[in-house]
Design an enzyme around this catalytic site. Sequence first.
Site, PDB file in Angstrom:
ATOM      1  N   TYR A   1      -5.617   4.882  -2.507  1.00  0.00           N
ATOM      2  CA  TYR A   1      -6.376   5.517  -1.458  1.00  0.00           C
ATOM      3  C   TYR A   1      -6.037   6.856  -1.596  1.00  0.00           C
ATOM      4  O   TYR A   1      -4.814   7.288  -1.974  1.00  0.00           O
ATOM      5  CB  TYR A   1      -6.042   5.086   0.105  1.00  0.00           C
ATOM      6  CG  TYR A   1      -6.796   5.745   0.971  1.00  0.00           C
ATOM      7  CD1 TYR A   1      -8.246   5.910   1.053  1.00  0.00           C
ATOM      8  CD2 TYR A   1      -6.309   6.593   2.118  1.00  0.00           C
ATOM      9  CE1 TYR A   1      -8.975   6.426   2.061  1.00  0.00           C
ATOM     10  CE2 TYR A   1      -6.850   7.428   3.024  1.00  0.00           C
ATOM     11  CZ  TYR A   1      -8.368   7.268   2.933  1.00  0.00           C
ATOM     12  OH  TYR A   1      -8.781   8.099   3.911  1.00  0.00           O
TER      13      TYR A   1
ATOM     14  N   ALA B   1       0.964  -1.224  -0.077  1.00  0.00           N
ATOM     15  CA  ALA B   1       0.027  -0.201   0.078  1.00  0.00           C
ATOM     16  C   ALA B   1       0.708   1.379   0.018  1.00  0.00           C
ATOM     17  O   ALA B   1       0.335   2.274  -0.444  1.00  0.00           O
ATOM     18  CB  ALA B   1      -0.893  -0.036   1.175  1.00  0.00           C
TER      19      ALA B   1
ATOM     20  N   THR C   1      -4.540   9.499   0.120  1.00  0.00           N
ATOM     21  CA  THR C   1      -3.413  10.103   0.466  1.00  0.00           C
ATOM     22  C   THR C   1      -2.121   8.966   0.034  1.00  0.00           C
ATOM     23  O   THR C   1      -0.889   9.244   0.399  1.00  0.00           O
ATOM     24  CB  THR C   1      -3.358   9.620   2.122  1.00  0.00           C
ATOM     25  OG1 THR C   1      -3.351   8.256   2.552  1.00  0.00           O
ATOM     26  CG2 THR C   1      -4.264  10.514   2.761  1.00  0.00           C
ATOM     27  N   LYS C   2      -2.416   7.851  -0.828  1.00  0.00           N
ATOM     28  CA  LYS C   2      -1.260   7.120  -1.150  1.00  0.00           C
ATOM     29  C   LYS C   2      -0.564   7.926  -2.296  1.00  0.00           C
ATOM     30  O   LYS C   2      -0.914   8.833  -2.997  1.00  0.00           O
ATOM     31  CB  LYS C   2      -1.765   5.694  -1.449  1.00  0.00           C
ATOM     32  CG  LYS C   2      -2.472   5.173  -0.171  1.00  0.00           C
ATOM     33  CD  LYS C   2      -1.458   4.553   0.699  1.00  0.00           C
ATOM     34  CE  LYS C   2      -2.027   4.238   2.053  1.00  0.00           C
ATOM     35  NZ  LYS C   2      -3.112   3.193   2.257  1.00  0.00           N
ATOM     36  N   THR C   3       0.552   7.313  -2.761  1.00  0.00           N
ATOM     37  CA  THR C   3       1.614   7.827  -3.627  1.00  0.00           C
ATOM     38  C   THR C   3       0.902   8.186  -5.167  1.00  0.00           C
ATOM     39  O   THR C   3       1.254   9.153  -5.489  1.00  0.00           O
ATOM     40  CB  THR C   3       3.038   7.010  -3.891  1.00  0.00           C
ATOM     41  OG1 THR C   3       2.414   5.922  -4.373  1.00  0.00           O
ATOM     42  CG2 THR C   3       3.748   6.863  -2.852  1.00  0.00           C
TER      43      THR C   3
END
Length: 385
Positions: A183, A158, A185-187
């Site tokens: 999601y 993740a 906030t992910k990279t």
Amino acid sequence: MASEFLPFALPDIGDAEIDEVVDSLRSGWVTTGPKTKRFEGDFAAFLGGGVDAVAVNSATAGLHLALEAVGVREGDEVVTTPYTFTATAEVIRYLGAHPVFADIDPKTLNIDVTQLRSVLTPRTRAIIPVHFGGLACEMQSILEIARAHKLAVVEDAAHAFPATCGGRLIGTLDSDITVFSFYATKTITTGEGGMVVTRRPEIAERCRTMRLHGISRDVFDRYTSAAPSWHYEVIAPGYKYNLTDIAASIGIHQLKKAWSFQKKRGRLASRYDAAFSRLPLVLPAHPADDDVHAWHLYVIRLTPDSSIERNEFIEEMARRGIGCSVHFIPLHLHPYWRDTYGLEPGDFPRAFDAYQNAVSLPLYTRMTDSDQERVIEAVSTLLSR
Ligand SMILES: *Cc1c(COP(=O)(O)O)cnc(C)c1O
């Protein structure tokens, strides 16, 4: 003085993503379809190494499908880290199996290989390594242990897109399945979304079937192939985990920027490293050799010399208009995991200690140099008092 609030994380969405979403909305096809197929193809090509990619509506869904596909059953044990998000472990419970936690390496905050070995039992079926913050776990040792004990390996990646281990991209190693998260906030993000990646065709097929009700033929195929469109067969009680074309439209363009995003994150991390090198802090570990860190998170740890404790530090940062976070509250401290498995804080002392001192600082591609200067100045002031 009254500068704007600097949030802990922000997605980086451009016109290409917006135009592609509008194109899907106007096309008449909004659920899983041509854009999702394209996103899967592009994602597999990005990783290379002959992997197949199955898009899902979250990494949590992907981890669930992955454990189901490798045959985790009721009563089995799955070894993972307590220093993760609850999604990593909850999917084990979905299948009636039990998580067995192994404490972390205090330097990397990843699962410690010696601890991992010590918790294996005849009931262990699988291992879920989590690449904390985007730093790869010791995958060579983990894969050797798995091979020796005939265990499946499902990587919770993740945080690890893109990242490498021994020069190879996470997703192309010799584990059974790797799961990525998109999601917010992910990279890279699709709002909500995830990708299941595997080199094993039978596993990819099982995940494709189970992500859509256990139907042996996906909906897009039903409406576009020559066979009668109304016919399908249900071969298992599957789930509803497919990604929409609206989300995939965002993903297609986020993916194109994945390397430039990674470079920006890497530069921000280096600047933090340099600015904090003389402060009484533990700075995040770096990968060995030339491996790539995804820098999803930049986690500093306060020390006894820091003269401020963690909660007060975060409050003081917030007073200066800077959002921070904590990754993670270890699973064994949460009521469900604590009470179900009778766990105490001291059962995983390294995870507990890391948690008590950890602060995740803002790190994202939309941060400007002056945003970062604000963070650096605030951290330096608080630690020099
Ligand atoms: C974000 C996250 C997940 C879950 O991802 P979703 O796409 O939100 O389901 C799983 N594991 C870890 C370590 C995460 O940080």
